[in-house]
Scaffold this motif. Structure first.
Motif, PDB file in Angstrom:
ATOM      1  N   PHE B 256       0.830  -1.202   0.000  1.00  0.00           N
ATOM      2  CA  PHE B 256       0.000   0.000   0.000  1.00  0.00           C
ATOM      3  C   PHE B 256       0.868   1.256   0.000  1.00  0.00           C
ATOM      4  N   GLN B 257       1.909   1.248   0.823  1.00  0.00           N
ATOM      5  CA  GLN B 257       2.791   2.407   0.866  1.00  0.00           C
ATOM      6  C   GLN B 257       3.538   2.572  -0.459  1.00  0.00           C
ATOM      7  N   ALA B 258       4.051   1.447  -0.976  1.00  0.00           N
ATOM      8  CA  ALA B 258       4.801   1.510  -2.229  1.00  0.00           C
ATOM      9  C   ALA B 258       3.895   1.971  -3.365  1.00  0.00           C
ATOM     10  N   GLY B 259       2.671   1.453  -3.393  1.00  0.00           N
ATOM     11  CA  GLY B 259       1.740   1.859  -4.446  1.00  0.00           C
ATOM     12  C   GLY B 259       1.392   3.331  -4.357  1.00  0.00           C
ATOM     13  N   ALA B 260       1.225   3.821  -3.116  1.00  0.00           N
ATOM     14  CA  ALA B 260       0.906   5.241  -2.948  1.00  0.00           C
ATOM     15  C   ALA B 260       2.061   6.115  -3.409  1.00  0.00           C
ATOM     16  N   LEU B 323       5.704 -12.137  -1.850  1.00  0.00           N
ATOM     17  CA  LEU B 323       6.363 -11.101  -2.645  1.00  0.00           C
ATOM     18  C   LEU B 323       5.599 -10.858  -3.942  1.00  0.00           C
ATOM     19  N   LEU B 324       5.179 -11.964  -4.601  1.00  0.00           N
ATOM     20  CA  LEU B 324       4.436 -11.805  -5.860  1.00  0.00           C
ATOM     21  C   LEU B 324       3.117 -11.069  -5.621  1.00  0.00           C
ATOM     22  N   MET B 325       2.433 -11.444  -4.541  1.00  0.00           N
ATOM     23  CA  MET B 325       1.163 -10.771  -4.256  1.00  0.00           C
ATOM     24  C   MET B 325       1.389  -9.302  -3.922  1.00  0.00           C
ATOM     25  N   GLU B 326       2.507  -9.014  -3.233  1.00  0.00           N
ATOM     26  CA  GLU B 326       2.815  -7.626  -2.895  1.00  0.00           C
ATOM     27  C   GLU B 326       3.077  -6.809  -4.160  1.00  0.00           C
ATOM     28  N   ILE B 327       3.812  -7.421  -5.115  1.00  0.00           N
ATOM     29  CA  ILE B 327       4.086  -6.699  -6.367  1.00  0.00           C
ATOM     30  C   ILE B 327       2.771  -6.402  -7.082  1.00  0.00           C
ATOM     31  N   ALA B 328       1.905  -7.420  -7.159  1.00  0.00           N
ATOM     32  CA  ALA B 328       0.613  -7.221  -7.824  1.00  0.00           C
ATOM     33  C   ALA B 328      -0.200  -6.147  -7.113  1.00  0.00           C
ATOM     34  N   ALA B 329      -0.205  -6.200  -5.781  1.00  0.00           N
ATOM     35  CA  ALA B 329      -0.995  -5.219  -5.019  1.00  0.00           C
ATOM     36  C   ALA B 329      -0.425  -3.818  -5.202  1.00  0.00           C
ATOM     37  N   THR B 330       0.915  -3.699  -5.249  1.00  0.00           N
ATOM     38  CA  THR B 330       1.525  -2.384  -5.478  1.00  0.00           C
ATOM     39  C   THR B 330       1.056  -1.793  -6.800  1.00  0.00           C
ATOM     40  N   LEU B 331       1.099  -2.640  -7.854  1.00  0.00           N
ATOM     41  CA  LEU B 331       0.664  -2.168  -9.169  1.00  0.00           C
ATOM     42  C   LEU B 331      -0.781  -1.698  -9.131  1.00  0.00           C
ATOM     43  N   SER B 332      -1.642  -2.491  -8.508  1.00  0.00           N
ATOM     44  CA  SER B 332      -3.066  -2.150  -8.507  1.00  0.00           C
ATOM     45  C   SER B 332      -3.338  -0.904  -7.680  1.00  0.00           C
ATOM     46  N   VAL B 333      -2.708  -0.817  -6.508  1.00  0.00           N
ATOM     47  CA  VAL B 333      -2.919   0.372  -5.663  1.00  0.00           C
ATOM     48  C   VAL B 333      -2.455   1.618  -6.409  1.00  0.00           C
ATOM     49  N   ALA B 334      -1.272   1.519  -7.038  1.00  0.00           N
ATOM     50  CA  ALA B 334      -0.748   2.674  -7.771  1.00  0.00           C
ATOM     51  C   ALA B 334      -1.680   3.051  -8.911  1.00  0.00           C
ATOM     52  N   ALA B 335      -2.126   2.047  -9.675  1.00  0.00           N
ATOM     53  CA  ALA B 335      -2.992   2.345 -10.822  1.00  0.00           C
ATOM     54  C   ALA B 335      -4.316   2.933 -10.360  1.00  0.00           C
ATOM     55  N   THR B 336      -4.864   2.383  -9.259  1.00  0.00           N
ATOM     56  CA  THR B 336      -6.146   2.884  -8.751  1.00  0.00           C
ATOM     57  C   THR B 336      -6.037   4.348  -8.354  1.00  0.00           C
ATOM     58  N   LEU B 337      -5.003   4.676  -7.575  1.00  0.00           N
ATOM     59  CA  LEU B 337      -4.850   6.056  -7.121  1.00  0.00           C
ATOM     60  C   LEU B 337      -4.532   6.976  -8.294  1.00  0.00           C
ATOM     61  N   ALA B 338      -3.744   6.483  -9.254  1.00  0.00           N
ATOM     62  CA  ALA B 338      -3.411   7.299 -10.420  1.00  0.00           C
ATOM     63  C   ALA B 338      -4.665   7.610 -11.225  1.00  0.00           C
ATOM     64  N   VAL B 339      -5.517   6.609 -11.414  1.00  0.00           N
ATOM     65  CA  VAL B 339      -6.751   6.843 -12.167  1.00  0.00           C
ATOM     66  C   VAL B 339      -7.645   7.830 -11.418  1.00  0.00           C
ATOM     67  N   ALA B 340      -7.647   7.724 -10.073  1.00  0.00           N
ATOM     68  CA  ALA B 340      -8.458   8.666  -9.294  1.00  0.00           C
ATOM     69  C   ALA B 340      -7.959  10.098  -9.513  1.00  0.00           C
ATOM     70  N   VAL B 341      -6.631  10.285  -9.468  1.00  0.00           N
ATOM     71  CA  VAL B 341      -6.062  11.620  -9.678  1.00  0.00           C
ATOM     72  C   VAL B 341      -6.359  12.116 -11.087  1.00  0.00           C
ATOM     73  N   ALA B 342      -6.055  11.270 -12.081  1.00  0.00           N
ATOM     74  CA  ALA B 342      -6.258  11.684 -13.467  1.00  0.00           C
ATOM     75  C   ALA B 342      -7.736  11.870 -13.769  1.00  0.00           C
ATOM     76  N   GLY B 343      -8.567  11.039 -13.187  1.00  0.00           N
ATOM     77  CA  GLY B 343     -10.000  11.152 -13.428  1.00  0.00           C
ATOM     78  C   GLY B 343     -10.535  12.480 -12.954  1.00  0.00           C
ATOM     79  N   GLY B 344     -10.114  12.899 -11.754  1.00  0.00           N
ATOM     80  CA  GLY B 344     -10.560  14.188 -11.246  1.00  0.00           C
ATOM     81  C   GLY B 344     -10.093  15.318 -12.134  1.00  0.00           C
TER      82      GLY B 344
END
Lengths: 99, 361
Positions: B256-260, B323-344
């Motif tokens: 979560f921190q890495a994705g943010a 580790l694999l799940m963490e990498i996947a979660a990082t990608l998704s958290v980052a993409a989710t927050l990025a889409v939220a920023v770009a969407g706004g």
């Protein structure tokens, strides 16, 4: 070692003085630009002196290096954000010192 | 200088949090409220550090204060534009950013009945929560202090077979994997909501081409020193994100921190117009959004196929799987927050162009 710690403490105190002066300037100075001037002094010089002092007290070199990295990051961010605020104030015409 | 001198800092911190929170809630100026909210988040992060919860401190600083602050500021910008175009000089600050963004639905006037209804609903919800706590306490679940001690001990006892040495990561990605799966599913549902509301749904995420071809202000105004700063700051942020992801196994940090952090880097370059991230309909964005839930579901499937209870991790491969799940979660958290920023932003740029056309201000 103890003398080093005392010097460190004195430097921390001087750094804190800069922050106090910067805060007073932020509250009391007229206009955006002079306030920014006061604030960025506290950020760059004050934090520099403060971190130098903390580095002298720090237990090892790695901690001191990390503290220096923090100082560099804050200085860069502070310079850029001061510039952004100043530019925005100029564009909006609110830098005449009477606001 | 010792443990005894900390109480002064703690007291100041607690007072600061209360004052900042009160100003943020009571302020009639939305912009001041949001700035105070950001400061409140940073003070809260310091409080988590003092409570020896660095994982929470990182998450609070990155998500709770940083990215939420960006989103709220965008919401204000958008609300101000909506006001200037649709309502002229409306009474400033009577409503928060949320109410302002809802103005887009065309509902401009709300009688006192609406606020009474909200108050009654909130009170009912609070009553339900109190009832739930009351019943759970009566059903023999130990008091919170005892429970915390026992759970912490349990977490430490099984740590050696969990695949990681950071107990927080062990809880998130091994012991309570089910909860984390649901959290990621909630994030996915939230980003679907963003996509449905913004004009990203039309397949456009490039700020310069958001519906009407208007160049965003940030893109034309980003000054040289800021760009120079970003040029070396963004790689540092990405590196830090990778470090947090890796360190999560044995130290404070994690997906979560890495994705943010990644999303923060994205927000910086996006708001300065340095990247055009391409249409949200592209495979890369969609895959990034769902990869975490997919990885967790695959984990669930593996555990079922191995005959284990669902979402348990066999300890032989636990480290690698986490580790694999963490990498996947990082990608998704980052993409989710990025889409939220770009969407706004895409949404508010559309309003900006409408404001210019309508001759507002």
């Amino acid at each position: 070692m103890s003398a080093l710690a005392v010097v460190g403490m004195v430097l921390v105190f001087i750094g804190v003085l800069f922050f106090v002066a910067g805060s007073i300037g932020l509250l009391r100075f007229p206009g955006v630009h002079s306030r920014l001037h006061a604030l960025s002094k506290a950020d760059s010089v004050g934090l520099g002196i403060l971190i130098t002092g903390v580095c002298l007290i720090a237990p090892d070199w790695l901690t001191a290096l990390k503290l220096l990295a923090i100082w560099l990051l804050v200085m860069a961010a502070s310079a850029a954000s001061s510039l952004l605020i100043a530019g925005m104030a100029r564009n909006k015409g609110i830098c005449d010192g009477h606001d | 200088m010792g443990m005894t001198s900390w109480w002064l800092l703690d007291l100041a911190l607690a007072g600061l949090i209360l004052v900042l929170g009160a100003i943020s809630v009571c302020s009639r100026d939305p912009q001041r409220a949001v700035v105070m909210f950001i400061a409140f988040g940073l003070a809260l992060a310091l409080a988590w550090v003092r409570l020896a919860a660095p994982d929470l401190a990182l998450a609070e600083a990155a998500i709770g204060s940083g990215l939420t602050g960006v989103l709220l500021l965008q919401a204000i910008k958008q609300g101000a534009r909506a006001d200037s175009t649709e309502n002229g000089k409306r009474e400033q600050g009577a409503e928060g950013a949320d109410a302002r963004s809802e103005d887009h639905t065309g509902e401009h006037t709300r009688g006192p009945g609406w606020y009474w209804l909200s108050a009654v609903l909130i009170l009912m919800f609070a009553g339900m929560l109190l009832y739930a706590i009351h019943t759970s306490l009566n059903q023999g679940i130990p008091a919170p202090v005892d429970a915390a001690v026992t759970l912490a001990e349990q977490a430490q006892q099984s740590l050696s077979s969990s695949g990681v040495s950071n107990p927080v990561t062990a809880v998130l990605l091994n012991y309570r994997l089910y909860d984390t799966l649901l959290e990621l599913a909630v994030l996915l549902a939230a980003v679907l909501g963003v996509l449905a509301l913004g004009n990203l749904a039309s397949g456009n995420m490039a700020p310069g081409k958001s519906g009407v071809g208007a160049e965003p202000e940030a893109m034309t105004q980003a000054p040289g020193p800021l760009l120079a700063l970003l040029r070396w700051l963004v790689p540092v942020i990405i590196l830090t994100s990778g470090y947090l992801l890796w360190a999560g196994a044995h130290a404070p940090g994690g997906a979560f921190q890495a994705g943010a952090m990644l999303a923060g880097a994205f927000a910086l370059v996006y708001l300065c117009g340095l990247v055009a991230p391409g249409p949200i309909s592209s495979k890369a964005w969609r895959a990034s959004l769902v990869v975490a839930v997919a990885a967790f579901l695959v984990s669930a499937l593996i555990s079922v196929l191995l005959g284990l209870p669902m979402l348990t991790i066999p300890s032989a491969f636990a480290g690698m799987q986490i580790l694999l799940m963490e990498i996947a979660a990082t990608l998704s958290v980052a993409a989710t927050l990025a889409v939220a920023v770009a969407g706004g932003l895409a949404w508010s740029e559309r309003d900006a162009s409408q404001a210019r056309q309508g001759g507002g201000q």
